[in-house]
Design a protein around this motif. Structure first.
Motif: not given
Length: 858
Positions: A610-616, A646-649, A673-684
């Motif tokens: 439906s496009g979830k990965s595309t949106y991310m 960070f991406t897990r796609i 999880i080990a390296n991200a900060t509050d200024r990071s973008l995570i896509l899972l």
């Protein structure tokens, strides 16, 4: 061992110094290879394997390639990751006593190629060195020999960071110490597919002191020396074009680990391993090879400094609004050749006259380029024009010395203009008048002998001659001609007068060619002194090219200039920059994205496809585009400057390291999880799908909670576990959104629209129907789904441990009470006895077993 011939003894002695390379051993007009080199080369190059006698004993395997076409064979070996040592004769065979002296004059490796046909125009060809120090730090040095660039990165946080850094650069070869642990060497060679080379000597060569003026760390000096020593050893020539080493401060750039670069397909696609379909493919509207290489470097290292980003955006905005001027600018840039690599070839000594004509024509465009930039009413663009310094002295030198259309070879003459050198003009005058005299002599001899077919010719063996057919020999006066050569139908003669003129002409021609070659070398050396000017000019032109390319692609695709804000990210009608280009029909559905401090996690549900990965992905690509200074695909954008993405796609096994899809998924999630900060973008994307339902949902929920409670990064988390949507009630910063789909007459219609709230169902069976699975299978799946939905579903656990994490495990201190025997156990046993398992399908048996188990629990 049988005694070898002196030549083969020489070969073996030289080969011993280049054990990891193919030795191209010059014999006459061929490069020959022997022993294992011959066997392996015949296989890799698909050429005939022969044998030759090496003295007393068995014949030696042998194969060879012609000297004049060796470059194509060398390119094939280099592209396969091999090294080639070029061994030439270094003394005249006519004067040599015994075996002709030979030496390796150059070692060509994947990271040190300079030949144009072995290099990709729009890509750097990096060789790197890796040094490990006792304090646990690593230093990576990058060099592109074709352009002279040198960059150094200091890494203080472990081996994984080294692997991620190396993966993100187009490295063809890496130089290491032989003491680097074997497991690390294997990862470099196999996982990253980099050719390994070794250099233990790190003593600095003071000749290159100017390259290290800004290196005030002993570790950086040693690391740089390792690579420099290796390049000197392999190339065996001056390296005057090497640029001052620049320290890469990694914290000044958005960090993209190897997973994110791969998953986001920034510079190449995962499956086809090519540029087409990547973000680079969309954005590359550069007009020069230099600009294309710079764009790729910018994509690999987006900026964190807002002032630097805004400076680029301001220039792009100026180019965007000045359409007519930008169009003229592009036309001018198309006339600029690759100044970076031309400068490198000049320093390297493998430039020809045509290359220098390309240089002249490129430099002649600089004044027009400056004038065009001054037409833009932006101080930032005008500053670029100020930085374009036209090297008129080089233009004047080349314009006054080289003919406009010279031959490729620099050793056959006809490359220097008349009037440039007085001595050369004298030789040419003698040659020209000598040939005129010969033409007049031919006319005179025809008249005096009355032989109309008489002619004066020339060949390299006999020189000039008078040729007379045998039918006319009786017309020749006696004693005037000296016979030189007899042919089938003619005789060739020489006269003392013709012989004298021949000597004058040939001497003038030979001296003329030798002088032209020396003059060309002098011209090349004069230009070599100005290589830093050319490299600076190339850098400015490349920057102009990339930024005008951003303006061009932004106008063509209706991109908008982003604004940068502190906390609330908001994108109106955002689009995926690559997919909308692939679709080309305007059918891509845009969507809004909003993230702030109060809602920094979006939990995305909806059907597969439906496009979830595309949106991310489009969020990550939009952020990267903004941070390299390009406009972005949307109607309006307030962006946050992310420090890391960070991406897990996607699903992919890592076969090289023997890791399953699920293990890769967990490693990538853990890295985030080990390296991200509050200024990071995570896509899972779809975390937990590689294991059982309960395991997967437990892991997915725990990861969401950990990010929410501990990291506070902006996060997009898509899932097929619809049960997780209840987390919106317990996690204050999480918001449910879904991709809209509708069911129409038994078929699902994907609307690709993002809406608030959770999806009502997954539509998995509908997707299977779209994939054309058999109708009976679809009907059976529907029936099973209805049965399962009527029973209990697994639910998220909301009980909290003291640490704030989920309590997935039973407390060992608690005693487990023995359960009472179910009241309906007798009925279950009777049903089990009456079952005819041999008449049931596996699915029917499984359903019955599930029913009986449920009854036992009641």
């Amino acid at each position: 061992m049988a005694k070898l011939t002196p030549m083969m003894e020489q070969y073996i002695k030289i080969k011993a110094e280049y054990k990891d390379a193919f030795l191209f051993y010059r014999l006459g007009d061929f490069y020959e290879m022997f022993y294992d080199d011959a066997i392996n080369a015949s296989r890799e190059l698909e050429i005939t394997l022969t044998k030759r006698a090496g003295g007393k004993g068995d014949p030696i395997p042998m194969c060879g390639v012609p000297y004049h076409s060796a470059e194509n064979y060398i390119r094939t070996l280099i592209e396969k990751g091999y090294k080639v040592a070029i061994c030439e004769q270094v003394e005249d065979p006519k004067t040599a006593k015994g075996v002709v002296k030979r030496e390796v004059v150059q070692l060509i490796t994947p990271g040190t190629v300079m030949e144009t046909n072995m290099l990709k125009e729009g890509e750097n060809n990096y060789i790197a060195s890796l040094s490990h120090f006792n304090d646990g730090s690593y230093v990576i040095v990058y060099n592109d020999l074709s352009t002279g660039e040198n960059h150094i990165a200091l890494i203080s946080h472990g081996w994984d960071a080294v692997i991620h850094e190396l993966y993100n650069q187009p490295i063809k070869e890496i130089v290491i110490s032989s003491n680097l642990p074997d497991d690390m060497q294997l990862q470099l060679q196999d996982r990253l597919n980099i050719t390994l080379s070794y250099q233990d000597e790190v003593t600095f060569n003071a000749e290159y002191r100017s390259l290290t003026e800004n290196l005030n760390d002993e570790r950086l000096m040693k690391a740089f020396s390792r690579l420099l020593n290796y390049i000197q050893h392999t190339q065996k020539r001056a390296l005057d074009h090497l640029q001052k080493a620049k320290v890469i401060k990694l914290k000044q750039y958005l960090s993209l680990d190897m997973y994110s670069k791969r998953n986001l397909e920034l510079t190449e696609t995962i499956i086809k391993k090519g540029k087409h379909g990547s973000l680079l493919w969309v954005l590359d509207k550069t007009a020069t090879a230099m600009g294309s290489r710079m764009l790729k470097k910018w994509l690999e290292r987006p900026l964190l400094n807002e002032n630097q980003i805004e400076e680029r955006l301001e220039i792009v905005d100026g180019f965007y609004r000045g359409f007519m001027e930008r169009d003229s600018l592009r036309d001018i840039l198309k006339s600029v050749y690759d100044l970076e690599r031309l400068a490198g070839r000049i320093a390297f000594g493998n430039v020809n006259a045509r290359d220098l004509i390309q240089l002249k024509r490129s430099l002649q465009t600089i004044p027009e380029l400056k004038n065009t930039l001054y037409q833009f009413n932006r101080k930032e663009i005008n500053s670029l024009a100020d930085d374009l310094i036209s090297p008129d002295h080089i233009v004047n030198l080349l314009d006054g010395s080289l003919v406009d259309d010279p031959p490729i070879s620099i050793k056959e003459g006809s490359i220097i203009k008349d009037g440039y050198n007085e001595q050369l003009d004298t030789y040419r005058y003698a040659t020209k008048n000598g040939k005129k005299w010969i033409a007049e002599l031919e006319k005179k001899e025809k008249q005096e002998t009355n032989i109309k077919s008489l002619k004066i010719g020339y060949n390299r063996v006999f020189g000039y001659y008078i040729e007379v057919t045998k039918a006319n020999l009786h017309l020749l006066p006696e004693g005037r001609y000296e016979r030189k050569q007899t042919l089938t139908n003619a005789e060739r003669y020489i006269t003392p007068e013709l012989k004298e003129k021949e000597e004058l002409i040939l001497e003038a021609e030979e001296k003329s060619i030798d002088l032209e070659y020396r003059l060309f070398i002098e011209i090349r050396e004069k230009i070599k002194n100005h290589i830093p000017e050319l490299q600076h000019l190339a850098d400015v032109v490349s920057k102009i090219d990339v930024l005008q390319g951003f303006a061009t692609v932004s106008e063509a695709n209706n991109y908008k200039r982003p604004q940068f804000v502190e906390s609330k990210l908001n994108i109106k009608n955002g689009r995926h920059p690559v997919i909308e280009q692939v679709m080309k029909d305007g059918s891509f559905v845009p969507n809004d994205i909003s993230l702030d401090e109060s809602k920094n996690i979006l939990l995305i549900t909806g059907p597969n496809m439906s496009g979830k990965s595309t949106y991310m992905r489009q969020l990550a690509l939009t952020a990267i585009m903004g941070q390299i200074g390009c406009f972005v695909p949307c109607d309006d954008a307030d962006l946050i400057i992310f420090d890391q993405i960070f991406t897990r796609i996607g699903a992919a096994d890592d076969l090289v390291s023997g890791q399953s899809t699920f293990m890769v998924e967990m490693l990538e999630a853990n890295h985030a999880i080990a390296n991200a900060t509050d200024r990071s973008l995570i896509l899972l994307d779809e975390i937990g799908r590689g294991t059982s339902t309960y395991d997967g949902m437990a892991l997915a929920q725990a990861i969401v909670e950990h990010i929410h409670n501990n990291i506070h990064a902006k996060t997009l988390f898509s899932t097929h576990y619809h049960e997780l949507t209840t987390l919106e009630d317990s996690l204050s910063n999480l918001k449910n959104i879904h991709v809209r789909a509708e069911e129409h007459e038994g078929n699902v219609v994907f609307l690709h629209q993002i809406k608030d709230g959770a999806a009502d169902q997954s539509y998995g069976i509908h997707v299977a129907k779209l994939a054309k699975l058999p109708d009976p299978l679809i009907e059976r799946a529907t029936a099973i789904l209805q049965q399962l939905e009527a029973e209990d579903k697994p639910k998220p656990i909301t009980e909290k441990m003291d640490s704030g994490q989920l309590s997935f495990f039973v407390d060992e201190n608690k005693k487990v009470k023995k359960e009472k025997q179910p009241a309906n156990s007798d009925k279950v046993i009777n049903d089990l006895k009456e079952m005819n398992l041999f008449e049931m399908t596996p699915m029917e048996a499984m359903n019955e077993l599930y029913r009986l188990q449920k009854e036992m629990k009641q």
